[in-house]
Every structure is written in C-alpha cells, then in structure tokens.
Design a protein around this motif. Structure first.
Motif, PDB file in Angstrom:
ATOM      1  N   GLU A 154       0.835  -1.200   0.000  1.00  0.00           N
ATOM      2  CA  GLU A 154       0.000   0.000   0.000  1.00  0.00           C
ATOM      3  C   GLU A 154       0.869   1.249   0.000  1.00  0.00           C
ATOM      4  O   GLU A 154       1.964   1.248   0.557  1.00  0.00           O
ATOM      5  CB  GLU A 154      -0.902   0.061   1.253  1.00  0.00           C
ATOM      6  N   ASP A 155       0.309   2.339  -0.592  1.00  0.00           N
ATOM      7  CA  ASP A 155       1.017   3.622  -0.576  1.00  0.00           C
ATOM      8  C   ASP A 155       1.310   4.031   0.868  1.00  0.00           C
ATOM      9  O   ASP A 155       0.514   3.798   1.767  1.00  0.00           O
ATOM     10  CB  ASP A 155       0.170   4.719  -1.226  1.00  0.00           C
ATOM     11  N   MET A 156       2.469   4.659   1.060  1.00  0.00           N
ATOM     12  CA  MET A 156       2.853   5.143   2.379  1.00  0.00           C
ATOM     13  C   MET A 156       2.135   6.469   2.638  1.00  0.00           C
ATOM     14  O   MET A 156       2.073   7.327   1.768  1.00  0.00           O
ATOM     15  CB  MET A 156       4.363   5.329   2.436  1.00  0.00           C
ATOM     16  N   THR A 157       1.586   6.603   3.844  1.00  0.00           N
ATOM     17  CA  THR A 157       0.863   7.811   4.235  1.00  0.00           C
ATOM     18  C   THR A 157       1.270   8.181   5.659  1.00  0.00           C
ATOM     19  O   THR A 157       2.068   7.468   6.278  1.00  0.00           O
ATOM     20  CB  THR A 157      -0.665   7.577   4.192  1.00  0.00           C
ATOM     21  N   GLU A 158       0.691   9.266   6.182  1.00  0.00           N
ATOM     22  CA  GLU A 158       0.983   9.656   7.560  1.00  0.00           C
ATOM     23  C   GLU A 158       0.738   8.475   8.486  1.00  0.00           C
ATOM     24  O   GLU A 158      -0.295   7.822   8.388  1.00  0.00           O
ATOM     25  CB  GLU A 158       0.103  10.844   7.968  1.00  0.00           C
ATOM     26  N   GLY A 159       1.712   8.199   9.344  1.00  0.00           N
ATOM     27  CA  GLY A 159       1.611   7.076  10.271  1.00  0.00           C
ATOM     28  C   GLY A 159       2.290   5.807   9.782  1.00  0.00           C
ATOM     29  O   GLY A 159       2.585   4.917  10.575  1.00  0.00           O
ATOM     30  N   SER A 160       2.559   5.705   8.477  1.00  0.00           N
ATOM     31  CA  SER A 160       3.255   4.512   7.946  1.00  0.00           C
ATOM     32  C   SER A 160       4.630   4.391   8.593  1.00  0.00           C
ATOM     33  O   SER A 160       5.330   5.387   8.766  1.00  0.00           O
ATOM     34  CB  SER A 160       3.435   4.616   6.431  1.00  0.00           C
TER      35      SER A 160
END
Length: 144
Positions: free
Chosen positions: A43-49
């Motif tokens: 999955e795409d990396m987002t805030e919190g990854s």
C-alpha cells in the motif's frame, strides 16, 4: 551550541509533483531508491506509515511518516532504539519538499539533524551519500 549536521540537497525533475510524489510513497518505487524489508506491504505510504528494521545488535531502526502533504511535503522521522540520546519525534528526519516549476518539480531534501547524536558525523556522512544516490534514482524513475 554544536553545529547542526543536516544534509541539504536538491534536484530538478522533468515530471509533475504528483508523479514525483508517487516515487516517494509507493513501495514498489521506494524499494528502488531506499531499502525496505522484503515483507513490506504494497500500500502507498501515508501519515503514520512505519518501516521497522531489526538491527544485528538486537536494536531497531524505525522510520515513521509524520507529515504527508500530497504533492508538497513528506517528513519521515528516524528513530534508532540503541541511540543514547532519545530525540523528539521529527528532530532527526528525512524531509522532502516538492515545488512545481512549470512542468517540472524541484525536489529538495533535508536529512538530519544528526548533531543530536554522539556518532552523528557517521550518520551525516552516510546521508550525504544516500541523498546523492537516491535523488538520481528518483529522477530517473519519475522521468520514465
């Protein structure tokens, strides 16, 4: 006051900020310019990854995305469990800023501040090399 140890670099990329953003946040691309564990989710990396590395000495190296403003700014905090000093989240970080320049993107890097660590010069030197290598790979991926 000790001198800050922050790597600063930049590169002009012939691609839109959204294209460059994908190279910075999609694991299939990130794995080409930075290391990821083999079992990292797709999955795409987002805030919190987070990316967690088990170190040979039994410690852990953890990167956490603490800011993700799509197409503009990505800040990834770095923490290593064996550091004697425990910096605040974001004090030692990878900062990527994207600036739209016509149909190009100026990608700016800041990595550090490693002066907070006793062996900060080692981290700084390694990050200079990382920035020089990774920016070329990011550019190549975004332009193709």
């Amino acid at each position: 006051m000790t001198k800050q140890l922050i790597v600063k670099d930049e590169i002009m990329i012939n691609a839109t900020p959204s294209k460059v953003w994908g190279i910075l946040t999609k694991p299939k691309y990130v794995a080409q310019w930075d290391e990821l564990p083999e079992d990292y989710p797709n999955e795409d990396m987002t805030e919190g990854s987070q990316v967690v590395w088990e170190l040979p000495d039994g410690g852990k190296s953890i990167t956490t995305i603490i800011r993700a403003e799509v197409g503009k700014e990505l800040i990834i905090s770095l923490f290593v469990s064996k550091w004697e000093v425990k910096p605040n989240e974001g004090d030692v970080a990878y900062r990527y800023q994207l600036e739209e320049m016509g149909n190009q993107t100026l990608l700016k890097f800041e990595i550090g501040d490693f002066s907070l660590l006793s062996n900060g010069q080692m981290y700084y030197d390694a990050s200079v090399e990382f920035a020089q290598n990774s920016k070329q790979v990011i550019k190549r991926l975004a332009e193709n």
